[in-house]
Design a protein around this motif. Structure first.
Motif, short mmCIF file in Angstrom:
data_model
loop_
_atom_site.label_atom_id
_atom_site.label_comp_id
_atom_site.label_asym_id
_atom_site.label_seq_id
_atom_site.Cartn_x
_atom_site.Cartn_y
_atom_site.Cartn_z
N ASN A 203 -1.24 -13.56 41.09
CA ASN A 203 -0.14 -14.51 41.15
C ASN A 203 0.34 -14.69 42.59
O ASN A 203 -0.25 -14.15 43.53
N ASP A 204 1.44 -15.43 42.74
CA ASP A 204 1.96 -15.72 44.08
C ASP A 204 2.52 -14.48 44.77
O ASP A 204 2.72 -14.50 45.99
N ASP A 205 2.80 -13.43 44.01
CA ASP A 205 3.37 -12.23 44.59
C ASP A 205 2.33 -11.16 44.91
O ASP A 205 2.67 -10.01 45.15
N ALA A 206 1.04 -11.54 44.90
CA ALA A 206 -0.02 -10.56 45.15
C ALA A 206 -1.11 -11.17 46.03
O ALA A 206 -1.51 -12.32 45.84
N SER A 207 -1.57 -10.39 47.01
CA SER A 207 -2.73 -10.75 47.84
C SER A 207 -3.68 -9.55 47.82
O SER A 207 -3.41 -8.53 48.45
N VAL A 208 -4.76 -9.66 47.05
CA VAL A 208 -5.71 -8.57 46.90
C VAL A 208 -6.99 -8.93 47.65
O VAL A 208 -7.61 -9.96 47.38
N PHE A 209 -7.39 -8.08 48.60
CA PHE A 209 -8.57 -8.35 49.44
C PHE A 209 -9.82 -7.64 48.96
O PHE A 209 -10.93 -8.01 49.34
N GLY A 210 -9.68 -6.60 48.15
CA GLY A 210 -10.84 -5.86 47.69
C GLY A 210 -10.49 -4.94 46.55
O GLY A 210 -9.31 -4.62 46.32
N VAL A 211 -11.50 -4.51 45.82
CA VAL A 211 -11.34 -3.60 44.69
C VAL A 211 -12.41 -2.51 44.80
O VAL A 211 -13.54 -2.78 45.22
N ASP A 317 8.98 -9.82 36.65
CA ASP A 317 7.78 -10.43 36.07
C ASP A 317 6.52 -10.12 36.89
O ASP A 317 5.45 -10.66 36.59
N GLY A 318 6.63 -9.27 37.91
CA GLY A 318 5.49 -8.92 38.74
C GLY A 318 4.63 -7.85 38.11
O GLY A 318 4.89 -7.35 37.02
N SER A 319 3.58 -7.43 38.86
CA SER A 319 2.61 -6.44 38.38
C SER A 319 2.89 -5.06 38.90
O SER A 319 2.12 -4.13 38.65
N ILE A 320 3.98 -4.89 39.64
CA ILE A 320 4.29 -3.60 40.23
C ILE A 320 5.79 -3.37 40.18
O ILE A 320 6.57 -4.33 40.28
#
Length: 460
Positions: A203-211, A317-320
């Motif tokens: 979502n707009d509240d997350a920037s994930v570069f790798g897993v 409503d975020g993931s963290i």
């Protein structure tokens, strides 16, 4: 019969042959060793250059016999000057034989392997705590097999991962806690989080570069990792290098692990993160998403004046999970504040209060949300110290207009009154009721006075 006579010159070759044979026989009789076997190590080799602690390397010795009879000799297998094995090798005359011996190493280090006698070098072998080898790689992922040996130590195993070119995100080193036995782990990196087999915030509240996902062996747990992230990723997302974290799932919610910058390069940033207690990690920046879903304002009599309480429901409503900073404002002045942690996908009620000591109309806000308006009369703020009204006492003006109190926790009595009733100010409703009661009392008094002159027999 005619006997042919030969000249001395014709008998010379035969005489020479006889002499040579006689000399050879004499030499053999004089030196018995000439007829004995002659054995020696003519060569040595090994199968691999690197093994894990607790594993073995196969070392091959070539034994040659240049003598005229079969013989045998002892062969020594030596590592860094220490004999690790000895065996007896028999070889036929004029031939050679190869023998292979497995040498086991329990302590990490570099060992020079030789076979003698005479001394023949088989080369060096590296004995490591752990090794890593890429077993699969494509444009968006890489799988590395990490193998650990049975090292007699309680310290974590640290292994350098294979180098990788032209990747925006790469694990550089991997460290695990092991129980002193060999293990194998598959560590998979994803530069495109959508390709990973776990759901990550998008979502707009997350920037994930790798897993990163890990297949762990029993008794072996990740401890930490170092990884490299391209600066171009950070610049595209508008994120400062120090804001990057490693996240892992805990009870259905993402939680940030301790992450630090260990090196800043021109085009890359190197991080180190704690990876204990999980098997899947997201790298980037994940933030909570807060919103205020409900507010209310109530007031009640307090010994110092009128206590005003604002209550709000904060949704994440975020993931963290994350901390939410709440403020109570009276006419845009902050009079009370607190910080609460709101888990992901949950709501939490936050209550703040203050005491008003001067009459007036006040606008109450919870942060920037307008929660309502209250009216405080002069009689509500003139007290005798025990919550009772003291109308004849005039305010001195030396007390502050607003006194901050912690959140209301209940102190008996009827409890706080709502600021409004059916859309009408509570103070106006109470004033109307008091006026009606006063009017009713006057009517009753008049009726009683008139009744004293009434001859009807009825008495009020």
């Amino acid at each position: 019969m005619v006997r042919e006579e030969r000249s001395p010159e014709q008998h010379l070759p035969s005489l020479l042959s006889v002499c040579v044979v006689a000399l050879l026989l004499a030499a053999t009789a004089a030196d018995p060793a000439a007829a004995a076997p002659r054995l020696f190590v003519s060569g040595a080799s090994k199968e691999v250059n690197t093994i894990l602690a607790g594993e073995s390397v196969n070392v091959t010795a070539t034994v040659k016999n240049t003598g005229s009879s079969e013989g045998a000799m002892s062969v020594e297998y030596v590592a860094n000057g220490t004999t690790k094995a000895t065996e007896r090798v028999a070889v036929d005359s004029g031939s050679s034989a190869k023998r292979t011996r497995a040498l086991t190493f329990n302590t990490p280090g570099t060992y020079q392997i030789t076979v003698k006698s005479p001394k023949r070098s088989a080369g060096t072998v590296q004995v490591k705590k752990a090794t890593a080898m890429t077993i699969r790689q494509d444009a968006t992922s890489r799988q590395t097999e990490v193998r650990g040996g049975a090292v007699p130590t309680t310290k974590p195993y640290e292994v350098e991962m294979p180098s990788a070119m032209n990747r925006t995100f790469t694990v550089q080193s991997w460290t695990v806690n092991a129980s002193q036995r060999s293990f194998t782990q598959n560590v998979t990196e994803y530069t495109d989080p959508a390709d990973a087999d776990i759901a990550v915030p998008d979502n707009d509240d997350a920037s994930v570069f790798g897993v990163v996902t890990v297949g762990s062996s029993a008794g072996v747990q990740p401890s930490s990792m170092q990884f490299v992230l391209n600066r171009s990723n950070l610049q595209s997302a508008g994120i400062d290098a120090s804001a990057v974290r490693v996240y892992h799932r805990v009870n259905g919610s993402w939680q940030a692990a301790e992450t630090s910058v260990v090196e800043e390069r021109t085009d890359q940033v190197v991080y180190e993160a704690d990876t204990a207690g999980a098997s899947a990690y997201a790298i980037g920046k994940i933030e909570p998403a807060f919103s205020i879903t409900r507010t209310s304002v109530v007031s009640e009599q307090a010994p110092e004046g009128q206590r005003v309480v604002v209550e709000a429901t904060v949704a994440n409503d975020g993931s963290i999970e994350g901390p939410y900073d709440a403020q109570m404002r009276v006419d845009d002045a902050v009079v009370n504040q607190t910080s609460v942690t709101v888990p992901a996908d949950t709501e939490q009620t936050v209550t703040l209060s203050t005491v008003v000591t001067t009459p007036g109309t006040f606008q109450i806000k919870f942060n920037d949300v307008n929660a309502g308006e209250i009216q405080v009369t002069e009689s509500q703020v003139q007290t005798d110290g025990n919550g009772g009204a003291e109308p004849e006492t005039e305010p001195t003006g030396t007390e502050p207009a607003i006194q901050t109190e912690p959140a209301v926790d209940g102190d008996g009595g009827l409890g706080p009154l709502p600021a409004t009733v059916m859309g009408i100010s509570t103070m106006l409703v109470i004033g109307g009721l008091l006026g009606a009661l006063l009017l009713f009392g006057v009517v009753i008094a008049l009726l009683r006075r008139g009744g004293s002159r009434n001859d009807s027999g009825f008495e009020l």
